[in-house]
Scaffold this motif. Structure first.
Motif, mmCIF file in Angstrom:
data_model
loop_
_atom_site.group_PDB
_atom_site.id
_atom_site.type_symbol
_atom_site.label_atom_id
_atom_site.label_comp_id
_atom_site.label_asym_id
_atom_site.label_seq_id
_atom_site.Cartn_x
_atom_site.Cartn_y
_atom_site.Cartn_z
ATOM 1 N N ASN A 151 29.491 49.154 33.955
ATOM 2 C CA ASN A 151 30.675 49.501 34.724
ATOM 3 C C ASN A 151 31.700 48.385 34.525
ATOM 4 N N ALA A 152 32.939 48.677 34.855
ATOM 5 C CA ALA A 152 33.980 47.659 34.704
ATOM 6 C C ALA A 152 33.747 46.493 35.662
ATOM 7 N N ALA A 153 33.225 46.784 36.855
ATOM 8 C CA ALA A 153 32.985 45.757 37.859
ATOM 9 C C ALA A 153 31.618 45.974 38.501
ATOM 10 N N ARG A 154 31.173 44.995 39.244
ATOM 11 C CA ARG A 154 29.877 45.090 39.913
ATOM 12 C C ARG A 154 29.881 46.219 40.946
ATOM 13 N N LEU A 155 28.713 46.796 41.175
ATOM 14 C CA LEU A 155 28.579 47.873 42.148
ATOM 15 C C LEU A 155 28.312 47.292 43.529
ATOM 16 N N ALA A 156 28.818 47.968 44.539
ATOM 17 C CA ALA A 156 28.676 47.487 45.912
ATOM 18 C C ALA A 156 27.212 47.293 46.297
ATOM 19 N N GLY A 157 26.345 48.167 45.816
ATOM 20 C CA GLY A 157 24.931 48.076 46.158
ATOM 21 C C GLY A 157 24.161 47.033 45.384
#
Length: 289
Positions: free
Chosen positions: A176-182
């Motif tokens: 993903n472009a950025a880290r995932l909230a989870g």
């Protein structure tokens, strides 16, 4: 997703909607079944990003104009998982081994030509050569890191949530472009310079040439499914994006955008990698003379 949608559609259409599994060839077996069925709206298909990505290669078996999308029902990010007892602790450990020993580490993926496969090809360009193990059956794919078939699993967190919760699988990188909230402690491919990957999506389609009036009936029914609390809850359980749904009137443009993006990725691959290998063929990279 098919079963959840079918259950809700049955209530809206006042007619039974049944689901049949047709695995094989990264979804092409199921697409062949759709193409062979009458274009009277009695047969629909779940078209996943795994299958759709095959159109980005130089030798696809079908084309986008062969189907009419009724809706995009689901969009999910993907990640690379290791079994809890793996001696690799982080992505950095895994990456180091892959660079030192090309093609030694095996990754279970959904199929050759899939977004999973494309991501592995992109990593190979960066010097991280991982051997793909195509397993179209999800249960077989999930078992692969535990029975020696693969060292890692490429999949969507929401699809293996029970294994994550049981601490049997752990993610080491999210695509993903950025880290995932989870997974705030898990690096994203975008931040490491490996690209943002392609989100998994699932569309429901019918054959081209289907009566527009019948297409509208089904598309309108899926609009109703998408706003049902049961379906919203389902998306949340599967860690899908809350804005997953794309109605039929916009689904074609969404899919064309995804295809254009994947074609750009394929065009940057070595020439031999721009063709889809049939499952069962041994995957090798062409060495210079």
């Amino acid at each position: 997703m098919a079963r959840e949608s079918a259950k809700l559609l049955t209530g809206i259409l006042a007619a039974p909607v049944t689901v049949t599994n047709v695995p094989g060839a990264t979804g092409n077996t199921g697409m062949a079944k759709l193409m062979a069925a009458p274009n009277d709206c009695t047969t629909m298909a779940v078209l996943t990003a795994d299958t759709f990505s095959l159109l980005a290669y130089l030798n696809p078996g079908w084309k986008m104009a062969d189907v009419i999308p009724l809706a995009i029902m689901m969009k999910q990010p993907s990640a690379l998982f290791l079994p809890a007892n793996s001696h690799f602790k982080t992505w950095a450990d895994f990456e180091k081994e892959a660079r030192l020993h090309p093609d030694k580490l095996h990754v279970a993926i959904s199929g050759l030509g899939s977004p999973d496969y494309l991501m592995l090809q992109q990593l190979a360009i960066k010097g991280i050569r991982l051997a793909p193990v195509p397993l179209s059956n999800p249960e077989e794919r999930y078992r692969a890191p535990f029975n020696g078939q693969a060292d890692a699993l490429y999949d969507q967190p929401g699809d293996v949530q029970s294994l994550i919760d049981a601490k049997q699988l752990r993610p080491i990188i999210v695509f993903n472009a950025a880290r995932l909230a989870g997974f705030k402690d898990v690096p994203a491919s975008g931040e490491l310079g490996f690209g943002s990957g392609r989100n998994q999506f699932r569309a429901i389609v019918v054959r081209a040439g289907t009566d527009p009036a019948k297409v509208k009936v089904l598309s309108d029914a899926l609009d109703k499914v998408a706003v049902m609390p049961q379906y919203s809850s389902f998306l949340e359980q599967k860690a899908a994006f809350s804005n997953s749904y794309v109605p039929g009137k916009s689904a074609g443009a969404f899919m064309q955008g995804e295809l254009d993006a994947m074609k750009k990725i394929v065009e940057e691959l070595p020439f031999h990698a721009r063709y889809i290998l049939k499952e069962g063929e041994f995957e090798r990279y062409v060495e210079p003379f």
